[in-house]
Design a protein around this motif. Structure first.
Motif, PDB file in Angstrom:
ATOM      1  N   ALA A 214       0.846  -1.202   0.000  1.00  0.00           N
ATOM      2  CA  ALA A 214       0.000   0.000   0.000  1.00  0.00           C
ATOM      3  C   ALA A 214       0.876   1.244   0.000  1.00  0.00           C
ATOM      4  CB  ALA A 214      -0.919  -0.003   1.223  1.00  0.00           C
ATOM      5  N   LEU A 215       0.315   2.332  -0.471  1.00  0.00           N
ATOM      6  CA  LEU A 215       1.032   3.605  -0.529  1.00  0.00           C
ATOM      7  C   LEU A 215       0.185   4.713   0.084  1.00  0.00           C
ATOM      8  CD1 LEU A 215       2.181   3.544  -4.269  1.00  0.00           C
ATOM      9  CD2 LEU A 215       3.653   3.202  -2.282  1.00  0.00           C
ATOM     10  N   TYR A 216       0.833   5.565   0.870  1.00  0.00           N
ATOM     11  CA  TYR A 216       0.210   6.827   1.251  1.00  0.00           C
ATOM     12  C   TYR A 216       0.450   7.759   0.079  1.00  0.00           C
ATOM     13  CZ  TYR A 216       0.569   5.213   6.147  1.00  0.00           C
ATOM     14  OH  TYR A 216       0.473   4.515   7.324  1.00  0.00           O
ATOM     15  N   VAL A 217      -0.574   8.464  -0.367  1.00  0.00           N
ATOM     16  CA  VAL A 217      -0.430   9.413  -1.471  1.00  0.00           C
ATOM     17  C   VAL A 217      -0.884  10.781  -0.979  1.00  0.00           C
ATOM     18  CG1 VAL A 217      -1.184  10.045  -3.812  1.00  0.00           C
ATOM     19  CG2 VAL A 217      -0.792   7.637  -3.224  1.00  0.00           C
ATOM     20  N   ARG A 218      -0.007  11.784  -1.165  1.00  0.00           N
ATOM     21  CA  ARG A 218      -0.368  13.165  -0.834  1.00  0.00           C
ATOM     22  C   ARG A 218      -0.795  13.848  -2.117  1.00  0.00           C
ATOM     23  NH1 ARG A 218       4.262  15.723   1.519  1.00  0.00           N
ATOM     24  NH2 ARG A 218       5.017  15.853  -0.603  1.00  0.00           N
ATOM     25  N   LEU A 219      -2.000  14.391  -2.102  1.00  0.00           N
ATOM     26  CA  LEU A 219      -2.506  15.122  -3.260  1.00  0.00           C
ATOM     27  C   LEU A 219      -2.098  16.581  -3.164  1.00  0.00           C
ATOM     28  CD1 LEU A 219      -6.018  13.461  -3.403  1.00  0.00           C
ATOM     29  CD2 LEU A 219      -4.045  12.973  -4.833  1.00  0.00           C
ATOM     30  N   ARG A 220      -1.885  17.192  -4.300  1.00  0.00           N
ATOM     31  CA  ARG A 220      -1.539  18.611  -4.323  1.00  0.00           C
ATOM     32  C   ARG A 220      -2.735  19.431  -3.867  1.00  0.00           C
ATOM     33  NH1 ARG A 220       3.208  19.098  -6.783  1.00  0.00           N
ATOM     34  NH2 ARG A 220       3.812  17.531  -8.297  1.00  0.00           N
ATOM     35  N   ARG A 221      -2.453  20.620  -3.416  1.00  0.00           N
ATOM     36  CA  ARG A 221      -3.540  21.540  -3.069  1.00  0.00           C
ATOM     37  C   ARG A 221      -4.083  22.126  -4.357  1.00  0.00           C
ATOM     38  NH1 ARG A 221      -3.503  22.074   2.346  1.00  0.00           N
ATOM     39  NH2 ARG A 221      -1.508  21.890   3.407  1.00  0.00           N
ATOM     40  N   ARG A 222      -5.390  22.301  -4.395  1.00  0.00           N
ATOM     41  CA  ARG A 222      -5.989  22.906  -5.582  1.00  0.00           C
ATOM     42  C   ARG A 222      -5.542  24.349  -5.687  1.00  0.00           C
ATOM     43  NH1 ARG A 222     -12.111  21.596  -5.691  1.00  0.00           N
ATOM     44  NH2 ARG A 222     -11.963  22.990  -7.436  1.00  0.00           N
ATOM     45  N   GLY A 223      -5.342  24.811  -6.903  1.00  0.00           N
ATOM     46  CA  GLY A 223      -4.902  26.179  -7.115  1.00  0.00           C
ATOM     47  C   GLY A 223      -3.400  26.307  -7.230  1.00  0.00           C
ATOM     48  N   GLY A 224      -2.689  25.158  -7.256  1.00  0.00           N
ATOM     49  CA  GLY A 224      -1.248  25.165  -7.503  1.00  0.00           C
ATOM     50  C   GLY A 224      -0.380  25.471  -6.315  1.00  0.00           C
TER      51      GLY A 224
END
Length: 175
Positions: free
Chosen positions: A163-173
């Motif tokens: 399994a992987l923890y995935v960090r998503l980018r913040r919207r708006g860059g």
């Protein structure tokens, strides 16, 4: 009355459920329940082309590459001090199915401003499963790079090497 069309993701999930069902006596499965979605029909037996290594230099512009999570962030996720806002399980899927489902899941999580999610790939029978190797490569490709900021192997109680923890980018860059 207008019928809602199933998305490719819905078809994948329904197909997985339908394969586990036992038909009633004298009945048979409808053929369309087990057919792959049209987008996957040609991909069921072919593996996806390998992507570039996650840390490879791709000088194709201002695109940002997913990085590894820093140790304090991984530790907080492992101990439950950072919320895992969603999870997706890719066990038993073909690469084509898993790719479509993962991209769809990550896009929805990104649109909902979720920050951390758990992606379960499984370890494979020999410890080096196909999806376990493929997912980090996919995360380095353009459709994923736009929304994924980083990833790291999950803690043992969250699936460890499968399994992987995935960090998503913040919207708006942001960052």
């Amino acid at each position: 009355m207008k019928r809602k069309r199933l998305t490719d993701e819905d078809r994948i999930l329904w197909s997985r459920v339908a394969r586990t069902a036992v038909p009633m006596k004298g009945k048979a499965f409808p053929d369309e329940a087990l057919e792959p979605p049209p987008a996957l029909a040609g991909k069921r037996q072919r593996p996806l082309a390998p992507a570039a290594e996650p840390n490879a230099d791709m000088s194709a512009g201002p695109e940002r590459h997913p990085r590894r999570l820093d140790a304090p962030t991984r530790e907080k996720l492992a101990k439950g001090r950072l919320d895992i806002a969603g999870r997706v399980d890719l066990h038993g899927m073909t690469q084509g199915e898993a790719h479509i489902l993962l991209l769809s899941f990550l896009r929805r999580a990104y649109q909902a401003d979720r920050r951390y999610v758990l992606v379960i790939t499984g370890k494979g029978s020999s410890g080096e499963g196909v999806l376990r190797r493929a997912v980090p490569q996919w995360l380095a490709t353009p459709p994923f790079r736009a929304i994924v900021g980083g990833y790291e192997e999950a803690a043992r109680h969250h699936g460890g090497g499968g399994a992987l923890y995935v960090r998503l980018r913040r919207r708006g860059g942001g960052r």
